[in-house]
Structure formats: C-alpha cells, structure tokens
Design a protein around this motif. Structure first.
Motif, short mmCIF file in Angstrom:
data_model
loop_
_atom_site.label_atom_id
_atom_site.label_comp_id
_atom_site.label_asym_id
_atom_site.label_seq_id
_atom_site.Cartn_x
_atom_site.Cartn_y
_atom_site.Cartn_z
N PRO A 144 39.38 51.71 116.65
CA PRO A 144 40.67 51.33 116.08
C PRO A 144 41.39 52.49 115.41
O PRO A 144 42.62 52.64 115.52
CB PRO A 144 40.32 50.23 115.07
CG PRO A 144 39.00 49.69 115.53
CD PRO A 144 38.29 50.88 116.10
N SER A 145 40.63 53.34 114.72
CA SER A 145 41.24 54.48 114.02
C SER A 145 41.80 55.50 114.99
O SER A 145 42.89 56.05 114.79
CB SER A 145 40.21 55.15 113.10
OG SER A 145 39.78 54.27 112.08
N ILE A 155 46.59 57.88 117.72
CA ILE A 155 47.34 58.18 118.94
C ILE A 155 48.70 57.51 118.90
O ILE A 155 49.73 58.11 119.24
CB ILE A 155 46.55 57.73 120.19
CG1 ILE A 155 45.28 58.57 120.35
CG2 ILE A 155 47.41 57.83 121.45
CD1 ILE A 155 44.31 58.04 121.38
N LEU A 156 48.72 56.25 118.47
CA LEU A 156 49.97 55.50 118.38
C LEU A 156 50.94 56.17 117.41
O LEU A 156 52.14 56.30 117.69
CB LEU A 156 49.68 54.07 117.94
CG LEU A 156 50.88 53.12 117.80
CD1 LEU A 156 51.56 52.93 119.15
CD2 LEU A 156 50.44 51.78 117.23
N LYS A 157 50.43 56.60 116.27
CA LYS A 157 51.27 57.23 115.24
C LYS A 157 51.82 58.56 115.73
O LYS A 157 52.99 58.89 115.49
CB LYS A 157 50.44 57.43 113.97
CG LYS A 157 51.25 58.00 112.81
CD LYS A 157 50.39 58.10 111.56
CE LYS A 157 51.20 58.68 110.39
NZ LYS A 157 50.37 58.80 109.15
N GLY A 208 51.53 57.61 124.32
CA GLY A 208 50.15 57.70 123.87
C GLY A 208 49.16 56.96 124.74
O GLY A 208 48.06 57.44 125.01
N PHE A 209 49.55 55.77 125.20
CA PHE A 209 48.60 54.91 125.91
C PHE A 209 48.89 54.73 127.40
O PHE A 209 47.99 54.35 128.16
CB PHE A 209 48.56 53.53 125.25
CG PHE A 209 48.04 53.55 123.84
CD1 PHE A 209 46.79 54.08 123.56
CD2 PHE A 209 48.81 53.06 122.80
CE1 PHE A 209 46.31 54.11 122.26
CE2 PHE A 209 48.33 53.08 121.50
CZ PHE A 209 47.08 53.61 121.22
N TYR A 210 50.11 54.96 127.83
CA TYR A 210 50.45 54.70 129.23
C TYR A 210 51.00 55.91 129.97
O TYR A 210 51.51 55.76 131.08
CB TYR A 210 51.43 53.52 129.32
CG TYR A 210 50.74 52.18 129.14
CD1 TYR A 210 50.11 51.55 130.21
CD2 TYR A 210 50.69 51.58 127.89
CE1 TYR A 210 49.45 50.34 130.04
CE2 TYR A 210 50.02 50.37 127.72
CZ TYR A 210 49.41 49.76 128.80
OH TYR A 210 48.75 48.56 128.63
#
Length: 315
Positions: free
Chosen positions: A155-156, A161-163, A170-172
């Motif tokens: 989760p951290s 990555i999101l921040k 970040g994810f896609y």
C-alpha cells in the motif's frame, strides 16, 4: 436450450465458473509468488545490461551481494496479490468464454475451429485480467528496480507512485505493453497447452481414462511446452514493459513516444533476447505448475474441465 449431442452444457453453471475463478487465482498466485526470486533476476537483467552480461546465476549472485538475500523477494506482495486477481479472470474467464463460444458455434463447428475459439477466449479473458494486473505489476517493477520502493509495503509503495506520477502515468503507462505481452502470451499458453495435451492423450490414452498421476504428468508436460512457447512469443513486450515501468525510462512524452525511444535505444535483438533464458525457465515452470494446480483443483471441487470433443469420434 442447447441441442448438443456431445456436450452437457447444463453442467457449466455460475458455480462452475466461480470455482474456475478460484482455482485460477490460487494457481497463478502460488506459482508467481514462488517464482519471485527468478522474476527479480529476470527483471533486473532486462533493466541493467551489466547484469545481463553475467548470465542468470551470476546476476543472482550480484543482486544478493549488493542487497542481501532479501533483495530476491522484492515485490512479493504485489506479485502474489496481482496474480491472484489476474489468474482468477484469466483462467475463470477463459473457461467462461470457451464454453459459451463452443455452445454458440455448435458441435462440429466448435471442433473444427477450436484453436480459433481458444484464441478468442484467451484474448478476451486476458484483456479483462490486465485491467486488474497492470497497477500491481507497475508497483512490483518499481519495487524491484528502486531500492527505496523495495523497503515499502504494497500500500505504501502504491501510494508513493500515485503521489509522484498520478494514477494513469503511475499505474497504466505500461498498459499497452502489458497487453502486447500478455495477450499473445495467454493465447499461446492456452492454445499450445490444449494442442499438446490433446496430442499426448491421443497417443497415451485416446479415451482419456488415465490415473490421477497420469493426468498430473500430462498437465505438467503440456504446461511446460506451452510456457516456453508463450515466453518466447511475448518476451519483447515483457522487456518493454519492464523498461516502461522504470522511473525515467524513455524520457518524457506519451506512452508510444517512450516505447519508441526504448526500442531504439535497446535495439530489436536485445529487446527480443535480453533475459530470455531466465524467462523461459521461469515461465515454463510457472505454466506447468499452473495447469497442474488448476487441473487438480477442479476435480477436488467436483468439476471436470471442459474440453473439445470430435463429434465424429464421439468421445
């Protein structure tokens, strides 16, 4: 209502598909989780040419020397969880699409077009599965390639990555490469495994009346063959995916611009071969284990996996 003379489609209920989803999630999570050390070595070899020159064993020794034995388990949580989700939709979805396509086509047409139907079923299932896998695969690769990320929990790491990069980047950012990797991989995996299994049964037991040990051996053998074929076909996109998820790789710009830069920088030969040996070993073993677990779990849960039947033979 189906008019099939060789299939009893009433057996393929939501209960069948739910158990297929469960078995698929278990087989993929267990095998991919167990293969994390090999995957770490493979990924680092793809990302770092200096490690690639050392070979698989040399690269593993170098990684352990630099970061300790724990470095070989980097990304374990996102791998296990990601492939639990992806495996559920891949195997469960494949069974869903395969059975429904066979029923739609009819007995003879389904048999005559079974490899095409398997290809369509695999592609549809994999596309859906990748929507769930991509964020977790991005997190895994970042944890493998970034020592700071490796020290964080799942989760951290995802939150960091999101921040830093935002949700899509970040994810896609690796979604197109993961489709190019996973869809050909999954098509090859299911089509080759089905064909290899069919040929082995034709030679060893045309009536498919074999012991549990015999079934396990056939699943392992056909799975290994399918895994190596799938690894070779999908390896260029796997290398590209690893690069795309490494921070700063390919410079600035959109997804396709970065992909083009990485391909140009690496060269097509390196894109196709860097880390291929490690991946063939890993994927061959993974696929064999997945089909062995999946094919063993279904009977335990009171199910028989759907397979195509030649109406002319009637078995």
């Amino acid at each position: 209502m189906s008019l099939s003379k060789v299939y009893d489609f009433s057996l393929y209920t939501p209960n069948y598909y739910a158990k297929g989803f469960l078995a698929g999630g278990v087989c993929c999570s267990v095998t991919h989780g167990g293969a994390v050390p090999i995957d770490v070595v493979k990924t680092r070899m793809q990302l770092e040419p200096a490690l690639a020159e050392l070979g698989m064993v040399g690269a593993a020794r170098s990684i352990v020397k630099e970061g300790g034995a724990g470095a070989l388990t980097a990304g374990l949580a996102p791998t296990a969880f990601g492939y639990l989700l992806q495996g559920s939709f891949k195997f469960g979805g494949f069974e869903f699409f395969k059975v429904n396509l066979a029923e739609t086509y009819g007995d003879q047409a389904a048999w005559g077009n079974r490899f095409m139907l398997n290809s369509v079923a695999a592609a549809c299932a994999e596309f859906i599965a990748d929507l769930f896998l991509c964020p977790l695969e991005a997190t895994r690769i970042r944890q493998v390639s970034d020592a700071e990320m490796a020290s964080l929990s799942l989760p951290s790491a995802a939150s960091a990555i999101l921040k830093k990069d935002g949700f899509v980047t970040g994810f896609y950012s690796g979604f197109v490469p993961i489709l190019f990797k996973q869809i050909p991989y999954t098509i090859a995996k299911f089509v080759v495994q089905d064909y290899a299994q069919e040929q082995i049964y034709n030679v060893a037991a045309p009536d498919r009346n074999v012991s549990k040990g015999g079934k396990l051996g056939i699943s392992l053998t056909s799975g290994t063959i399918a895994g190596v074929a799938a690894a070779i076909i999908s390896h260029p996109a796997d290398t590209l995916l690893s690069k795309m998820n490494k921070s700063g790789a390919g410079g600035d710009g959109g997804m396709f611009t970065r992909m083009a830069r990485i391909t140009s920088e690496m060269g097509l030969y390196n894109l196709c071969t860097q880390g291929l040996g490690a991946r063939c070993i890993m994927v061959g073993g993974l696929t064999a284990g997945q089909f062995a677990i999946f094919d063993s779990m279904l009977p335990v849960m009171g199910l028989e996996k759907f397979h195509y039947v030649d109406p002319a033979a009637g078995h």
